[in-house]
Design a protein around this motif. Structure first.
Motif, PDB file in Angstrom:
ATOM      1  N   ASN A  55       0.830  -1.212   0.000  1.00 17.32           N
ATOM      2  CA  ASN A  55       0.000   0.000   0.000  1.00 17.32           C
ATOM      3  C   ASN A  55       0.859   1.255   0.000  1.00 17.32           C
ATOM      4  OD1 ASN A  55      -2.405  -1.421  -0.006  1.00 17.32           O
ATOM      5  ND2 ASN A  55      -2.577  -1.423   2.215  1.00 17.32           N
ATOM      6  N   LEU A  56       1.938   1.231   0.743  1.00 22.39           N
ATOM      7  CA  LEU A  56       2.835   2.384   0.822  1.00 22.39           C
ATOM      8  C   LEU A  56       3.386   2.755  -0.556  1.00 22.39           C
ATOM      9  CD1 LEU A  56       4.278   4.371   2.751  1.00 22.39           C
ATOM     10  CD2 LEU A  56       6.138   2.702   2.867  1.00 22.39           C
ATOM     11  N   LEU A  57       3.673   1.755  -1.359  1.00 16.97           N
ATOM     12  CA  LEU A  57       4.219   1.974  -2.706  1.00 16.97           C
ATOM     13  C   LEU A  57       3.137   2.020  -3.778  1.00 16.97           C
ATOM     14  CD1 LEU A  57       7.291  -0.396  -2.470  1.00 16.97           C
ATOM     15  CD2 LEU A  57       7.261   2.085  -2.267  1.00 16.97           C
ATOM     16  N   ASP A  58       1.870   1.965  -3.367  1.00 17.80           N
ATOM     17  CA  ASP A  58       0.737   1.959  -4.290  1.00 17.80           C
ATOM     18  C   ASP A  58       0.849   0.824  -5.310  1.00 17.80           C
ATOM     19  OD1 ASP A  58      -1.729   2.900  -5.141  1.00 17.80           O
ATOM     20  OD2 ASP A  58      -0.831   4.219  -6.658  1.00 17.80           O
ATOM     21  N   MET A  59       1.230  -0.366  -4.827  1.00 19.94           N
ATOM     22  CA  MET A  59       1.392  -1.531  -5.689  1.00 19.94           C
ATOM     23  C   MET A  59       0.449  -2.669  -5.300  1.00 19.94           C
ATOM     24  SD  MET A  59       3.742  -0.674  -7.818  1.00 19.94           S
ATOM     25  CE  MET A  59       4.667  -2.002  -8.505  1.00 19.94           C
ATOM     26  N   ARG A  60      -0.469  -2.417  -4.367  1.00 17.51           N
ATOM     27  CA  ARG A  60      -1.341  -3.471  -3.824  1.00 17.51           C
ATOM     28  C   ARG A  60      -2.124  -4.191  -4.909  1.00 17.51           C
ATOM     29  NH1 ARG A  60      -3.749  -7.302  -2.552  1.00 17.51           N
ATOM     30  NH2 ARG A  60      -5.085  -7.638  -0.761  1.00 17.51           N
ATOM     31  N   ASN A  61      -2.638  -3.475  -5.896  1.00 17.32           N
ATOM     32  CA  ASN A  61      -3.458  -4.083  -6.940  1.00 17.32           C
ATOM     33  C   ASN A  61      -2.696  -4.317  -8.238  1.00 17.32           C
ATOM     34  OD1 ASN A  61      -5.847  -4.211  -5.372  1.00 17.32           O
ATOM     35  ND2 ASN A  61      -6.098  -2.013  -5.670  1.00 17.32           N
ATOM     36  N   ARG A  62      -1.365  -4.190  -8.185  1.00 16.55           N
ATOM     37  CA  ARG A  62      -0.563  -4.359  -9.403  1.00 16.55           C
ATOM     38  C   ARG A  62       0.388  -5.537  -9.326  1.00 16.55           C
ATOM     39  NH1 ARG A  62       1.939   1.419 -10.144  1.00 16.55           N
ATOM     40  NH2 ARG A  62       3.156   0.266 -11.664  1.00 16.55           N
ATOM     41  N   LEU A  63       0.514  -6.140  -8.134  1.00 21.66           N
ATOM     42  CA  LEU A  63       1.436  -7.259  -7.953  1.00 21.66           C
ATOM     43  C   LEU A  63       0.712  -8.460  -7.360  1.00 21.66           C
ATOM     44  CD1 LEU A  63       4.503  -5.436  -6.369  1.00 21.66           C
ATOM     45  CD2 LEU A  63       4.252  -6.166  -8.741  1.00 21.66           C
ATOM     46  N   ASP A  64       1.110  -9.650  -7.775  1.00 20.60           N
ATOM     47  CA  ASP A  64       0.667 -10.884  -7.142  1.00 20.60           C
ATOM     48  C   ASP A  64       1.801 -11.358  -6.249  1.00 20.60           C
ATOM     49  OD1 ASP A  64      -1.739 -10.865  -8.502  1.00 20.60           O
ATOM     50  OD2 ASP A  64      -1.081 -12.267 -10.047  1.00 20.60           O
ATOM     51  N   VAL A  65       1.456 -11.825  -5.051  1.00 19.37           N
ATOM     52  CA  VAL A  65       2.451 -12.253  -4.072  1.00 19.37           C
ATOM     53  C   VAL A  65       2.129 -13.679  -3.648  1.00 19.37           C
ATOM     54  CG1 VAL A  65       3.488 -11.775  -1.831  1.00 19.37           C
ATOM     55  CG2 VAL A  65       2.688  -9.877  -3.247  1.00 19.37           C
ATOM     56  N   PHE A  66       3.123 -14.548  -3.750  1.00 21.13           N
ATOM     57  CA  PHE A  66       2.979 -15.946  -3.356  1.00 21.13           C
ATOM     58  C   PHE A  66       4.023 -16.246  -2.295  1.00 21.13           C
ATOM     59  CE2 PHE A  66       1.714 -15.430  -7.741  1.00 21.13           C
ATOM     60  CZ  PHE A  66       0.426 -15.952  -7.727  1.00 21.13           C
ATOM     61  N   VAL A  67       3.569 -16.746  -1.137  1.00 18.04           N
ATOM     62  CA  VAL A  67       4.460 -16.929   0.015  1.00 18.04           C
ATOM     63  C   VAL A  67       4.339 -18.351   0.539  1.00 18.04           C
ATOM     64  CG1 VAL A  67       5.041 -16.110   2.326  1.00 18.04           C
ATOM     65  CG2 VAL A  67       4.083 -14.512   0.653  1.00 18.04           C
ATOM     66  N   ASN A  68       5.478 -18.945   0.858  1.00 20.21           N
ATOM     67  CA  ASN A  68       5.539 -20.182   1.637  1.00 20.21           C
ATOM     68  C   ASN A  68       6.301 -19.829   2.904  1.00 20.21           C
ATOM     69  OD1 ASN A  68       4.225 -21.919  -0.166  1.00 20.21           O
ATOM     70  ND2 ASN A  68       6.088 -22.118  -1.376  1.00 20.21           N
ATOM     71  N   VAL A  69       5.633 -19.977   4.060  1.00 17.56           N
ATOM     72  CA  VAL A  69       6.249 -19.574   5.317  1.00 17.56           C
ATOM     73  C   VAL A  69       6.214 -20.734   6.304  1.00 17.56           C
ATOM     74  CG1 VAL A  69       4.120 -18.558   6.246  1.00 17.56           C
ATOM     75  CG2 VAL A  69       6.326 -17.757   7.078  1.00 17.56           C
ATOM     76  N   ASN A  70       7.287 -20.850   7.068  1.00 17.36           N
ATOM     77  CA  ASN A  70       7.408 -21.883   8.093  1.00 17.36           C
ATOM     78  C   ASN A  70       7.915 -21.259   9.376  1.00 17.36           C
ATOM     79  OD1 ASN A  70       6.807 -24.317   6.546  1.00 17.36           O
ATOM     80  ND2 ASN A  70       8.690 -23.840   5.440  1.00 17.36           N
ATOM     81  N   GLY A  71       7.550 -21.872  10.499  1.00 16.57           N
ATOM     82  CA  GLY A  71       8.091 -21.490  11.791  1.00 16.57           C
ATOM     83  C   GLY A  71       7.381 -20.311  12.416  1.00 16.57           C
ATOM     84  N   GLY A  72       7.464 -20.251  13.751  1.00 18.10           N
ATOM     85  CA  GLY A  72       6.912 -19.125  14.486  1.00 18.10           C
ATOM     86  C   GLY A  72       5.401 -19.121  14.535  1.00 18.10           C
TER      87      GLY A  72
END
Length: 80
Positions: A55-72
């Motif tokens: 949101n800060l960079l005004d890219m929320r609706n222009r990028l797709d983000v795929f995350v694999n997270v482990n731990g915590g």
């Protein structure tokens, strides 16, 4: 024939959480461990930690983000 999407890769860390992130041009889709953002992080504060930089960079609706997270825990994962 369309060209393959170009992905940018990154790794984050916070305490024991380690996410592997892939970002590409798209429509704003965010998928974490094969689940939608709101499904994986039901708490709005955690969702804000994920989308805040976009949101800060005004890219929320222009990028797709795929995350694999482990731990915590969830808050550590969102911060990472």
């Amino acid at each position: 024939m369309s060209a393959a999407k170009k992905f940018y890769l990154g790794t984050g860390r916070r305490k024991t959480s380690v996410p592997l992130v892939r970002i590409c041009e798209g429509s704003g889709q965010i998928v974490i461990n094969d689940r939608e953002l709101a499904d994986f992080f039901p708490v709005m504060q955690d969702q804000g930690a994920v989308v805040g930089p976009l949101n800060l960079l005004d890219m929320r609706n222009r990028l797709d983000v795929f995350v694999n997270v482990n731990g915590g825990g969830h808050t550590g994962q969102a911060g990472a």
